[in-house]
Scaffold this motif. Structure first.
Motif, PDB file in Angstrom:
ATOM      1  N   GLU A  27       0.798  -1.225   0.000  1.00 21.78           N
ATOM      2  CA  GLU A  27       0.000   0.000   0.000  1.00 21.78           C
ATOM      3  C   GLU A  27       0.831   1.275   0.000  1.00 21.78           C
ATOM      4  N   PHE A  28       1.890   1.315   0.798  1.00 22.07           N
ATOM      5  CA  PHE A  28       2.686   2.536   0.898  1.00 22.07           C
ATOM      6  C   PHE A  28       4.042   2.393   0.216  1.00 22.07           C
ATOM      7  N   GLY A  29       4.187   1.329  -0.533  1.00 23.00           N
ATOM      8  CA  GLY A  29       5.392   1.161  -1.326  1.00 23.00           C
ATOM      9  C   GLY A  29       6.577   0.571  -0.595  1.00 23.00           C
ATOM     10  N   ARG A  30       6.385   0.136   0.642  1.00 21.64           N
ATOM     11  CA  ARG A  30       7.517  -0.367   1.423  1.00 21.64           C
ATOM     12  C   ARG A  30       7.987  -1.727   0.928  1.00 21.64           C
ATOM     13  N   ASN A  31       7.068  -2.509   0.420  1.00 21.18           N
ATOM     14  CA  ASN A  31       7.399  -3.870  -0.016  1.00 21.18           C
ATOM     15  C   ASN A  31       7.060  -4.064  -1.484  1.00 21.18           C
ATOM     16  N   THR A  32       7.999  -4.685  -2.187  1.00 21.11           N
ATOM     17  CA  THR A  32       7.784  -5.036  -3.588  1.00 21.11           C
ATOM     18  C   THR A  32       8.200  -6.481  -3.808  1.00 21.11           C
ATOM     19  N   TYR A  33       7.647  -7.054  -4.851  1.00 22.34           N
ATOM     20  CA  TYR A  33       7.987  -8.448  -5.178  1.00 22.34           C
ATOM     21  C   TYR A  33       7.904  -8.600  -6.686  1.00 22.34           C
ATOM     22  N   TYR A  34       8.849  -9.358  -7.247  1.00 26.47           N
ATOM     23  CA  TYR A  34       8.945  -9.494  -8.705  1.00 26.47           C
ATOM     24  C   TYR A  34       8.994 -10.963  -9.118  1.00 26.47           C
ATOM     25  N   ALA A  35       8.473 -11.217 -10.284  1.00 29.67           N
ATOM     26  CA  ALA A  35       8.673 -12.515 -10.900  1.00 29.67           C
ATOM     27  C   ALA A  35      10.151 -12.666 -11.239  1.00 29.67           C
ATOM     28  N   ASP A  36      10.652 -13.883 -11.172  1.00 31.54           N
ATOM     29  CA  ASP A  36      12.076 -14.117 -11.465  1.00 31.54           C
ATOM     30  C   ASP A  36      12.439 -13.641 -12.861  1.00 31.54           C
ATOM     31  N   SER A  37      11.509 -13.735 -13.788  1.00 32.22           N
ATOM     32  CA  SER A  37      11.791 -13.394 -15.180  1.00 32.22           C
ATOM     33  C   SER A  37      12.047 -11.910 -15.401  1.00 32.22           C
ATOM     34  N   VAL A  38      11.624 -11.056 -14.458  1.00 35.50           N
ATOM     35  CA  VAL A  38      11.794  -9.616 -14.637  1.00 35.50           C
ATOM     36  C   VAL A  38      12.663  -8.989 -13.555  1.00 35.50           C
ATOM     37  N   LYS A  39      13.040  -9.769 -12.568  1.00 30.75           N
ATOM     38  CA  LYS A  39      13.819  -9.248 -11.447  1.00 30.75           C
ATOM     39  C   LYS A  39      15.135  -8.645 -11.951  1.00 30.75           C
ATOM     40  N   GLY A  40      15.424  -7.437 -11.465  1.00 31.67           N
ATOM     41  CA  GLY A  40      16.639  -6.759 -11.888  1.00 31.67           C
ATOM     42  C   GLY A  40      16.480  -5.918 -13.140  1.00 31.67           C
ATOM     43  N   ARG A  41      15.371  -6.092 -13.850  1.00 38.05           N
ATOM     44  CA  ARG A  41      15.124  -5.316 -15.072  1.00 38.05           C
ATOM     45  C   ARG A  41      13.920  -4.394 -14.929  1.00 38.05           C
ATOM     46  N   PHE A  42      12.914  -4.815 -14.186  1.00 37.47           N
ATOM     47  CA  PHE A  42      11.687  -4.039 -14.005  1.00 37.47           C
ATOM     48  C   PHE A  42      11.643  -3.465 -12.592  1.00 37.47           C
ATOM     49  N   THR A  43      11.023  -2.296 -12.465  1.00 31.96           N
ATOM     50  CA  THR A  43      10.829  -1.668 -11.161  1.00 31.96           C
ATOM     51  C   THR A  43       9.392  -1.176 -11.044  1.00 31.96           C
ATOM     52  N   ILE A  44       8.712  -1.638 -10.012  1.00 34.73           N
ATOM     53  CA  ILE A  44       7.351  -1.188  -9.740  1.00 34.73           C
ATOM     54  C   ILE A  44       7.408  -0.083  -8.701  1.00 34.73           C
ATOM     55  N   SER A  45       6.570   0.937  -8.888  1.00 32.55           N
ATOM     56  CA  SER A  45       6.508   2.031  -7.926  1.00 32.55           C
ATOM     57  C   SER A  45       5.096   2.624  -7.952  1.00 32.55           C
ATOM     58  N   ARG A  46       4.831   3.491  -6.984  1.00 33.53           N
ATOM     59  CA  ARG A  46       3.507   4.094  -6.934  1.00 33.53           C
ATOM     60  C   ARG A  46       3.613   5.491  -6.350  1.00 33.53           C
ATOM     61  N   ASP A  47       2.665   6.335  -6.746  1.00 34.01           N
ATOM     62  CA  ASP A  47       2.538   7.685  -6.199  1.00 34.01           C
ATOM     63  C   ASP A  47       1.102   7.808  -5.709  1.00 34.01           C
ATOM     64  N   ASN A  48       0.918   7.626  -4.404  1.00 32.84           N
ATOM     65  CA  ASN A  48      -0.447   7.634  -3.863  1.00 32.84           C
ATOM     66  C   ASN A  48      -1.098   9.014  -3.963  1.00 32.84           C
ATOM     67  N   ALA A  49      -0.310  10.061  -3.966  1.00 29.48           N
ATOM     68  CA  ALA A  49      -0.873  11.406  -4.103  1.00 29.48           C
ATOM     69  C   ALA A  49      -1.495  11.599  -5.485  1.00 29.48           C
ATOM     70  N   LYS A  50      -0.957  10.887  -6.472  1.00 30.90           N
ATOM     71  CA  LYS A  50      -1.452  10.986  -7.846  1.00 30.90           C
ATOM     72  C   LYS A  50      -2.329   9.794  -8.233  1.00 30.90           C
ATOM     73  N   ASN A  51      -2.543   8.871  -7.298  1.00 31.34           N
ATOM     74  CA  ASN A  51      -3.321   7.663  -7.605  1.00 31.34           C
ATOM     75  C   ASN A  51      -2.786   6.945  -8.837  1.00 31.34           C
ATOM     76  N   THR A  52      -1.470   6.826  -8.910  1.00 35.10           N
ATOM     77  CA  THR A  52      -0.856   6.253 -10.101  1.00 35.10           C
ATOM     78  C   THR A  52       0.176   5.188  -9.734  1.00 35.10           C
ATOM     79  N   LEU A  53       0.130   4.104 -10.482  1.00 33.35           N
ATOM     80  CA  LEU A  53       1.069   2.992 -10.367  1.00 33.35           C
ATOM     81  C   LEU A  53       1.967   3.005 -11.586  1.00 33.35           C
ATOM     82  N   TYR A  54       3.220   2.618 -11.415  1.00 31.93           N
ATOM     83  CA  TYR A  54       4.182   2.629 -12.523  1.00 31.93           C
ATOM     84  C   TYR A  54       4.886   1.279 -12.642  1.00 31.93           C
ATOM     85  N   LEU A  55       5.370   1.032 -13.848  1.00 26.93           N
ATOM     86  CA  LEU A  55       6.254  -0.106 -14.073  1.00 26.93           C
ATOM     87  C   LEU A  55       7.343   0.352 -15.038  1.00 26.93           C
TER      88      LEU A  55
END
Length: 125
Positions: free
Chosen positions: A53-81
């Motif tokens: 919810e607050f971005g403290r924890n993330t988890y990735y599939a092995d196939s994308v780990k190290g290449r993809f980054t998930i993040s979020r901006d709750n003030a903007k109600n937006t999720l990123y990859l």
């Protein structure tokens, strides 16, 4: 009710980068785990990444780990990859989704209850 709209997909060469966005309506966004999934033609929808919810924890599939980054901006109600070092096997429709409450781990589609319409990512070799 939550509505999700993905954007940022497109055609990119191997090794390139794209940044996907997922704009959410409603007040549920900041109180829920959010995830990204993808689905290639003829294949089942597969987990890519999730963020708490607050971005403290993330988890990735092995196939994308190290290449993809998930993040979020709750003030903007937006999720990123952020997707770097893209490969042809990353080609798929990418979906964002809102996690159901208390369903950890959020690794399968049944743990999510709202979905966007998807955005196409195509990586050429």
């Amino acid at each position: 009710q939550v509505q999700l709209v993905e954007s940022g997909g497109g055609l990119v060469q191997t090794g390139g980068s794209l940044r996907l966005s997922c704009a959410a309506s409603g007040r549920t966004f900041s109180s829920r785990t959010m995830g990204w999934f993808r689905q290639a033609p003829g294949k089942e929808r597969e987990f890519v990444a999730y963020i708490s919810e607050f971005g403290r924890n993330t988890y990735y599939a092995d196939s994308v780990k190290g290449r993809f980054t998930i993040s979020r901006d709750n003030a903007k109600n937006t999720l990123y990859l952020q997707m770097n070092s893209l490969k042809p096997e990353d080609t798929a429709v990418y979906y964002c989704a809102v996690g159901k409450l208390f369903r950890s781990p959020y690794l399968s589609p049944d743990k999510y209850d709202y979905w966007g319409q998807g955005t196409q990512v195509t990586v050429s070799s």
